[in-house]
Design a protein around this motif. Structure first.
Motif, PDB file in Angstrom:
ATOM      1  N   PRO A  82       1.403   9.547 -33.840  1.00  0.00           N
ATOM      2  CA  PRO A  82       1.735  11.216 -33.963  1.00  0.00           C
ATOM      3  C   PRO A  82       2.476  11.538 -35.522  1.00  0.00           C
ATOM      4  N   GLY A  83       1.701  12.490 -36.011  1.00  0.00           N
ATOM      5  CA  GLY A  83       2.166  12.757 -37.258  1.00  0.00           C
ATOM      6  C   GLY A  83       1.635  11.817 -38.529  1.00  0.00           C
ATOM      7  N   VAL A  84       0.620  10.865 -38.166  1.00  0.00           N
ATOM      8  CA  VAL A  84       0.105  10.052 -39.247  1.00  0.00           C
ATOM      9  C   VAL A  84      -1.264   9.923 -39.265  1.00  0.00           C
ATOM     10  N   MET A  85      -2.071  10.049 -40.336  1.00  0.00           N
ATOM     11  CA  MET A  85      -3.387   9.979 -40.506  1.00  0.00           C
ATOM     12  C   MET A  85      -4.122   9.569 -41.707  1.00  0.00           C
ATOM     13  N   HIS A  86      -5.074   8.997 -41.508  1.00  0.00           N
ATOM     14  CA  HIS A  86      -6.014   8.454 -42.701  1.00  0.00           C
ATOM     15  C   HIS A  86      -6.759   9.707 -43.180  1.00  0.00           C
ATOM     16  N   ALA A  87      -6.118  10.467 -44.155  1.00  0.00           N
ATOM     17  CA  ALA A  87      -6.467  11.515 -44.530  1.00  0.00           C
ATOM     18  C   ALA A  87      -7.077  11.465 -45.805  1.00  0.00           C
ATOM     19  N   CYS A  88      -6.928  10.397 -46.568  1.00  0.00           N
ATOM     20  CA  CYS A  88      -7.552  10.153 -47.879  1.00  0.00           C
ATOM     21  C   CYS A  88      -8.597   9.173 -47.921  1.00  0.00           C
ATOM     22  N   GLY A  89      -8.779   8.670 -46.716  1.00  0.00           N
ATOM     23  CA  GLY A  89     -10.120   7.683 -46.547  1.00  0.00           C
ATOM     24  C   GLY A  89      -9.909   6.319 -47.219  1.00  0.00           C
ATOM     25  N   HIS A  90      -8.459   5.761 -46.832  1.00  0.00           N
ATOM     26  CA  HIS A  90      -8.230   4.523 -47.163  1.00  0.00           C
ATOM     27  C   HIS A  90      -8.590   3.694 -46.110  1.00  0.00           C
ATOM     28  N   ASP A  91      -8.754   4.253 -44.994  1.00  0.00           N
ATOM     29  CA  ASP A  91      -9.494   3.226 -43.839  1.00  0.00           C
ATOM     30  C   ASP A  91     -10.942   3.129 -44.386  1.00  0.00           C
ATOM     31  N   CYS A  92     -11.401   3.979 -44.840  1.00  0.00           N
ATOM     32  CA  CYS A  92     -12.884   3.805 -45.378  1.00  0.00           C
ATOM     33  C   CYS A  92     -13.095   2.772 -46.549  1.00  0.00           C
ATOM     34  N   HIS A  93     -11.993   3.012 -47.562  1.00  0.00           N
ATOM     35  CA  HIS A  93     -12.013   1.946 -48.569  1.00  0.00           C
ATOM     36  C   HIS A  93     -11.911   0.319 -48.102  1.00  0.00           C
ATOM     37  N   THR A  94     -11.041   0.398 -47.010  1.00  0.00           N
ATOM     38  CA  THR A  94     -10.530  -0.961 -46.753  1.00  0.00           C
ATOM     39  C   THR A  94     -11.685  -1.625 -45.902  1.00  0.00           C
ATOM     40  N   SER A  95     -12.540  -0.834 -45.260  1.00  0.00           N
ATOM     41  CA  SER A  95     -13.581  -1.533 -44.413  1.00  0.00           C
ATOM     42  C   SER A  95     -14.836  -1.600 -45.427  1.00  0.00           C
ATOM     43  N   MET A  96     -15.214  -0.902 -46.635  1.00  0.00           N
ATOM     44  CA  MET A  96     -15.975  -1.030 -47.628  1.00  0.00           C
ATOM     45  C   MET A  96     -15.849  -2.476 -48.366  1.00  0.00           C
ATOM     46  N   VAL A  97     -14.457  -2.524 -48.878  1.00  0.00           N
ATOM     47  CA  VAL A  97     -14.201  -3.781 -49.273  1.00  0.00           C
ATOM     48  C   VAL A  97     -14.554  -5.002 -48.454  1.00  0.00           C
ATOM     49  N   TYR A  98     -14.009  -4.926 -47.259  1.00  0.00           N
ATOM     50  CA  TYR A  98     -14.082  -6.012 -46.186  1.00  0.00           C
ATOM     51  C   TYR A  98     -15.715  -6.320 -46.161  1.00  0.00           C
ATOM     52  N   GLY A  99     -16.492  -5.164 -45.830  1.00  0.00           N
ATOM     53  CA  GLY A  99     -18.016  -5.420 -45.802  1.00  0.00           C
ATOM     54  C   GLY A  99     -18.408  -5.983 -46.853  1.00  0.00           C
ATOM     55  N   ALA A 100     -18.130  -5.789 -48.212  1.00  0.00           N
ATOM     56  CA  ALA A 100     -18.649  -6.355 -49.575  1.00  0.00           C
ATOM     57  C   ALA A 100     -18.232  -7.821 -49.697  1.00  0.00           C
ATOM     58  N   ILE A 101     -17.030  -8.025 -49.182  1.00  0.00           N
ATOM     59  CA  ILE A 101     -16.590  -9.641 -49.430  1.00  0.00           C
ATOM     60  C   ILE A 101     -17.190 -10.573 -48.122  1.00  0.00           C
TER      61      ILE A 101
END
Length: 416
Positions: free
Chosen positions: A104-123
């Motif tokens: 409640p009251g917390v959200m990945h509204a700036c795409g940091h979940d996306c950035h993390t998963s993309m770096v994970y995929g790259a490495i």
């Protein structure tokens, strides 16, 4: 003709796509705000370790550094880092999706979940390519999963934890709903603004709301001060220069019939040059002094220096632009005409090493897309594969031993 390693790298990322999406959705469901990213960090630590990577938590327990398995890392080479941010925002999500935030009251509204998963995929892709003997040359990479980007002190934490040890260049990207998926934007030089935190405390003398003449009303002074700032700053700074002063928080009393004794204002100051920054701060201090005297209150202005402007290194920017053009086609790679007035603590890394930040298109339709920091923000997840490919390819291109800088580095290492 496309080099075989490029095709194989793209295929490897495509094979990891379901895993990348799964990670993104997990992070989206369980977001943690800045300075509280302990569970996120441990989750990433475990997933990366399960893949055989050399992983370490930074001293605070919030933030992860991931390196290749020791058997596949050449310590004589300079590192190239891929950076992601992992913190979320205190926003109540309004999306109706299966992976909606469960906090409640917390959200990945700036795409940091996306950035993390993309770096994970790259490495992960680079690791699989290395273990399969499919890389055209060795790559000594580092994945940086940093906390507290939104509060501006996550990058300095990573730097203090030796996160940039031996790093020759650092690459990152940021999802951008102003660009459609399959398109990216770059900009050498200044990309984002200096972003300073602004706190204003107005102290007066409270009293009964029916007798304002017996008080020194800090709410009235605050209203006048805010209006003065919004009116006068544009009259003091050259109209051809960029400056944005915004207030996002006003806190005062709790009772409707009581004039409080104090008002607290919080906001930001965003500028592109140090000269404009200094002029803006001086203007705010003059306005505070003048309105304090006029309203018989005291107005205290505090400035907390935040992230400096992101300055994209020209060669690193050319490298990530090349990587994006090879994947998407040059017609889908644009150059931004002017900097953003947003702030990004990625700038701290660029005080120590070369690097660049790319804008990644992330929505199917830009016309009605929810913007960053919106409770409705979401992405077209096909952008995740594109971002992972660009990051992995950038690391490979930068590590090419035929590059002059890399030849010189090898020669220095080989010298007695």
């Amino acid at each position: 003709m496309t080099a075989p390693w490029r095709e194989q790298l793209d295929k490897t990322v495509d094979n990891l796509f379901d895993e990348i999406v799964s990670l993104r959705r997990h992070l989206h469901q369980y977001p943690e705000p800045s300075d509280e990213e302990h569970k996120t960090s441990m989750y990433l630590y475990q997933r990366l370790a399960d893949r055989g990577l050399h992983v370490q938590l930074i001293p605070s327990g919030r933030g992860v550094l991931a390196d290749p398995p020791k058997a596949f890392e050449d310590d004589s080479l300079p590192r190239v880092a891929l950076r992601a941010d992992i913190d979320a925002l205190r926003i109540q999500e309004a999306n109706d999706v299966p992976y909606c935030s469960r906090v409640p009251g917390v959200m990945h509204a700036c795409g940091h979940d996306c950035h993390t998963s993309m770096v994970y995929g790259a490495i992960c892709a680079l690791t699989e390519m290395s273990q399969g003997g499919l890389l055209p040359w060795p790559v000594r990479w580092r994945g940086i999963f940093q906390p507290a980007e939104e509060t501006g002190h996550g990058a300095p934490e990573i730097i203090a934890a030796n996160g940039l040890e031996d790093v020759q260049a650092i690459f990152a990207l940021h999802v951008d709903p102003m660009h459609p998926v399959g398109n990216v934007a770059t900009k050498p030089g200044v990309l984002t603004a200096n972003c300073d935190a602004l706190e204003v405390t107005i102290s007066g003398e409270g009293g009964h709301a029916a007798r304002p003449h017996l008080t020194h009303d800090p709410i009235a002074a605050a209203a006048q001060f805010i209006q003065a700032v919004y009116t006068q700053v544009p009259r003091v700074i050259d109209s051809q220069e960029a400056v944005v002063v915004s207030f996002g928080s006003l806190q005062a009393g709790e009772n409707p019939n009581v004039i409080p004794g104090q008002v607290s204002l919080k906001g930001t100051i965003r500028t592109l040059t140090d000269e404009v920054r200094e002029k803006t701060i001086a203007c705010l201090e003059r306005l505070a002094k003048g309105w304090a005297e006029a309203s018989q209150t005291s107005i205290e202005v505090k400035i907390q220096a935040g992230a400096p402007a992101v300055y994209n290194h020209p060669r690193a920017t050319a490298m990530i632009r090349q990587a994006a053009a090879e994947i998407l086609g040059l017609e889908h790679v644009t150059e931004l005409k002017r900097p953003s007035m947003g702030g990004e603590d990625f700038s701290h890394y660029l005080k120590h090493t070369a690097g660049t930040l790319l804008r990644l298109g992330c929505v199917s339709e830009t016309k009605n897309a929810a913007m960053l920091h919106s409770p409705h923000f979401n992405i077209d997840e096909s952008a995740l594969a594109i971002g992972a490919k660009i990051l992995a390819r950038s690391a490979l291109l930068w590590s090419n031993p035929s590059r002059k800088e890399n030849r010189e580095a090898v020669q220095r290492t080989a010298s007695p």
